[in-house]
Design an enzyme around this catalytic site. Structure first.
Site, PDB file in Angstrom:
ATOM      1  N   SER A   1       0.770  -1.244   0.000  1.00  0.00           N
ATOM      2  CA  SER A   1       0.000   0.000   0.000  1.00  0.00           C
ATOM      3  C   SER A   1       0.795   1.284   0.000  1.00  0.00           C
ATOM      4  O   SER A   1       0.366   2.264  -0.584  1.00  0.00           O
ATOM      5  CB  SER A   1      -0.934   0.018   1.212  1.00  0.00           C
ATOM      6  OG  SER A   1      -1.822  -1.051   1.141  1.00  0.00           O
ATOM      7  N   SER A   2       1.911   1.292   0.667  1.00  0.00           N
ATOM      8  CA  SER A   2       2.624   2.564   0.793  1.00  0.00           C
ATOM      9  C   SER A   2       4.075   2.429   0.363  1.00  0.00           C
ATOM     10  O   SER A   2       4.677   1.357   0.521  1.00  0.00           O
ATOM     11  CB  SER A   2       2.556   3.079   2.238  1.00  0.00           C
ATOM     12  OG  SER A   2       3.269   2.218   3.091  1.00  0.00           O
TER      13      SER A   2
END
Length: 151
Positions: free
Chosen positions: A22-23
């Site tokens: 996700s990041s």
């Protein structure tokens, strides 16, 4: 944007490994290595070559950005159009790599992939969800995983 490679064999579909986190900060951690290692181990055990180009680095699955704008979205469109050969396999660490969206949205994507003739393999538990064998028990188990992923 992700591009579909040429099929490896007309009798057997391709094997795609989908890598997502996700990041951008997660790139510094173990997520990428862990997902790639699981996919390679699965492929080595079966003597198949995998396509590792299907990845969404730093793309969230919570609201479906990976399915709208990411490599997964391109893969889904190719499945829809029939460009991904039936009999292909999609390797994911867990179903939460595909989606963390609401369960009914995640389930829709899951079923769309299977209905396109693609088997989904979850590497964390070795489950295979194929067009031929995905039954009610498999769907119920996948729903639990999808609900947990959304929470």
């Amino acid at each position: 944007m992700w591009q579909r490679p040429k099929p490896s064999s007309p009798r057997r579909g391709n094997v795609y490994s989908y890598l997502r986190f996700s990041s951008p900060e997660q790139l510094k951690g173990d997520s990428r290595r862990r997902q790639l290692e699981l996919a390679q181990q699965w492929a080595d055990e079966r003597g198949v070559k995998i396509d590792e180009s299907l990845s969404d680095h730093g793309v969230s699955a919570f609201r479906g950005k990976n399915a709208q704008f990411g490599a997964l979205g391109a893969f889904l469109k190719l499945c829809e159009s029939g460009c991904i050969p039936k009999g292909s396999t999609l390797l994911v660490e867990n179903l939460d790599r595909l989606s963390r969206d609401k369960v009914r949205v995640a389930l829709g994507r899951f079923i769309d992939i299977i209905e396109a003739g693609v088997t989904i393999v979850t590497l964390c538990d070795g489950r295979e969800y194929s067009p031929e064998s995905c039954d009610e028990k498999d769907l119920i188990m996948s729903l639990f995983v999808m609900a947990r992923a959304h929470e």
